[in-house]
Design an enzyme around this catalytic site. Structure first.
Site, mmCIF file in Angstrom:
data_model
loop_
_atom_site.group_PDB
_atom_site.id
_atom_site.type_symbol
_atom_site.label_atom_id
_atom_site.label_comp_id
_atom_site.label_asym_id
_atom_site.label_seq_id
_atom_site.Cartn_x
_atom_site.Cartn_y
_atom_site.Cartn_z
ATOM 1 N N TYR A 141 1.015 -1.355 0.105
ATOM 2 C CA TYR A 141 -0.034 0.146 0.009
ATOM 3 C C TYR A 141 0.942 1.217 -0.171
ATOM 4 C CZ TYR A 141 -2.853 3.882 1.950
ATOM 5 O OH TYR A 141 -3.323 5.012 1.983
ATOM 6 N N ASP A 282 2.283 -2.690 12.610
ATOM 7 C CA ASP A 282 1.984 -1.222 13.006
ATOM 8 C C ASP A 282 3.053 -0.705 13.895
ATOM 9 O OD1 ASP A 282 -0.660 -0.932 12.698
ATOM 10 O OD2 ASP A 282 -1.463 -2.436 14.211
HETATM 11 N N1 UFG Z 1 -6.174 -0.886 16.217
HETATM 12 C C1 UFG Z 1 -6.735 -1.562 17.276
HETATM 13 N N2 UFG Z 1 -7.633 -2.392 17.054
HETATM 14 C C2 UFG Z 1 -8.427 -2.472 15.733
HETATM 15 C C3 UFG Z 1 -8.007 -1.362 14.922
HETATM 16 C C4 UFG Z 1 -6.770 -0.671 15.060
HETATM 17 O O1 UFG Z 1 -5.935 -1.814 18.386
HETATM 18 O O2 UFG Z 1 -9.581 -3.105 15.756
HETATM 19 C C5 UFG Z 1 -4.976 0.002 16.611
HETATM 20 C C6 UFG Z 1 -3.987 -0.248 15.346
HETATM 21 O O3 UFG Z 1 -3.014 -1.152 15.793
HETATM 22 C C7 UFG Z 1 -3.210 1.122 15.464
HETATM 23 C C8 UFG Z 1 -4.311 2.077 15.719
HETATM 24 O O4 UFG Z 1 -5.373 1.531 16.497
HETATM 25 O O5 UFG Z 1 -2.350 1.171 16.403
HETATM 26 C C9 UFG Z 1 -4.939 2.934 14.326
HETATM 27 O O6 UFG Z 1 -5.269 1.836 13.603
HETATM 28 P P1 UFG Z 1 -6.008 2.165 12.233
HETATM 29 O O7 UFG Z 1 -6.216 0.678 11.378
HETATM 30 O O8 UFG Z 1 -7.216 3.012 12.492
HETATM 31 O O9 UFG Z 1 -5.182 3.116 11.545
HETATM 32 P P2 UFG Z 1 -3.742 2.740 10.986
HETATM 33 O O10 UFG Z 1 -2.930 3.757 12.070
HETATM 34 O O11 UFG Z 1 -3.390 1.484 11.070
HETATM 35 O O12 UFG Z 1 -3.482 3.311 9.713
HETATM 36 C C10 UFG Z 1 -3.389 4.529 9.189
HETATM 37 C C11 UFG Z 1 -4.114 4.741 7.921
HETATM 38 C C12 UFG Z 1 -3.409 3.906 6.937
HETATM 39 C C13 UFG Z 1 -1.889 4.179 6.525
HETATM 40 C C14 UFG Z 1 -1.356 3.822 7.944
HETATM 41 C C15 UFG Z 1 0.032 4.199 7.980
HETATM 42 O O13 UFG Z 1 -5.351 4.667 8.019
HETATM 43 O O14 UFG Z 1 -4.104 4.321 5.486
HETATM 44 O O15 UFG Z 1 -1.930 4.513 8.828
HETATM 45 O O16 UFG Z 1 0.844 3.444 8.959
HETATM 46 F F1 UFG Z 1 -1.606 3.316 5.763
#
Ligand code: UFG
Length: 331
Positions: A141, A282
């Protein structure tokens, strides 16, 4: 200006369309509805159902509507899925993106705002992350978004295209009419709110052994309206130059537990939680250094407080569920 927004029926795209209209632009939405929702597109915008790979249709739409600038938001954006199926991501985020750039070139459209991502940095070496920091995506991605950024740079060099590449951190919240509704949903805030309302039995915390203040990951949540407004500001530089900007609120960010606590306060409901293993890929902390866009464009996020972000998402979710219930009664 006459603006075409690709992916304008998606979560962030539909709010960008609202802000384009508010700023007085004639706004066209180009979306294949694979991920987007037709009902998200503001009535004042012109909707065209089409695929980015259809260069003939793009050319026709550009010429007939005298499009002057493109905001390119159509993409796939699931990190996990991209690891399992990179071909899908290269095809849509790179190949289809190049089809768009070539149609723009044919029609001599020289301005583009591009939705990029913090995923281009991978595991950052320091926080907050600045635009000049190391680019080392850890999944297809992020890699495909970076590939498109590179294409923009070379198209600028050879063809005089001007671009603004906006690297989003964690977009969240909702406008009055448009909120987050992915299928499948993987983002923390909608999942937490769905657990509050009973649409899910619980929310999982992906790891609580990170080196952070409470052991859970820290992220930089940015209200989707503040994010959308940055696109409008970015359009204004494109007569003269190109630029790359991070988009987040900075500061200390919020841990996963803090998000759940604020959501518990906002909803007044119990949110069942289970601690699970870490999710692969992550980073522990991801905070944007956004001084560049603040200094260059005067961008000033209005809804930095997580409570405001979650309140807007909660209001939208309840309205959305009411509408869905009413629809199911009629049918
Ligand atoms: N998380 C949980 N439980 C869940 C979902 C998420 O604990 O059910 C945590 C994840 O581990 C993370 C945080 O919540 O620490 C945020 O997670 P998200 O999935 O909401 O977002 P991300 O930080 O993974 O993703 C964002 C953008 C992506 C991008 C990424 C870059 O949405 O497009 O940052 O690392 F690629």
């Amino acid at each position: 200006m006459n603006i075409l927004v690709t992916g304008g029926a998606g979560y962030i795209g539909s709010v960008v369309v609202e802000e384009c209209l508010r700023d007085g632009h004639k706004t066209f939405v180009y979306d294949n509805l694979v991920k987007g929702h037709r009902e998200n597109v503001a009535e004042e915008a012109v909707f065209i159902e089409g695929d980015l790979l259809d260069g003939n249709l793009l050319g026709k739409v550009f010429r007939e509507n005298e499009i002057e600038a493109v905001i390119h938001m159509a993409a796939y954006s699931l990190v996990g899925e991209s690891v399992g199926n990179p071909a899908k991501y290269y095809q849509n985020n790179v190949v289809a993106g190049l089809s768009l750039l070539d149609a723009m070139r044919d029609c001599e459209i020289k301005k583009i705002v591009f939705s990029s991502t913090a995923a281009v940095y991978g595991e950052p070496e320091k926080q907050p992350v600045e635009e000049s920091d190391r680019l080392a995506p850890t999944n297809p991605y992020g890699e495909t978004k970076l590939a498109f950024e590179h294409a923009l740079r070379w198209y600028e060099n050879a063809y005089g295209l001007h671009y603004a590449s906006l690297r989003y951190f964690n977009a969240a919240g909702a406008s009055e009419k448009c909120g987050e509704l992915h299928d499948p949903e993987t983002h923390l805030i909608p999942l937490v709110l769905q657990a509050a309302i009973g649409k899910r039995s619980h929310v999982e915390i992906y790891g609580e052994d990170y080196p952070t203040r409470d052991g859970t990951c820290v992220r930089d949540y940015i209200h989707v309206i503040d994010l959308a407004r940055a696109h409008i500001l970015a359009l204004k530089i494109l007569d003269e130059k190109s630029a790359i900007y991070n988009l987040g609120c900075g500061g200390a960010g919020y841990t996963v537990r803090e998000v759940i606590d604020v959501a518990t306060e906002v909803t007044g409901l119990e949110i069942p939680v289970r601690v699970a293993d870490r999710r692969a890929g992550d980073p522990a902390v991801l905070i944007a250094g956004s001084d560049k866009i603040k200094n260059d464009l005067g961008w000033n996020p209005e809804f930095q407080d997580l409570r405001l972000i979650i309140e807007s998402a909660w209001k939208w979710l309840r309205n959305h569920m009411k509408k869905e219930e009413a629809k199911s009664k009629v049918s």
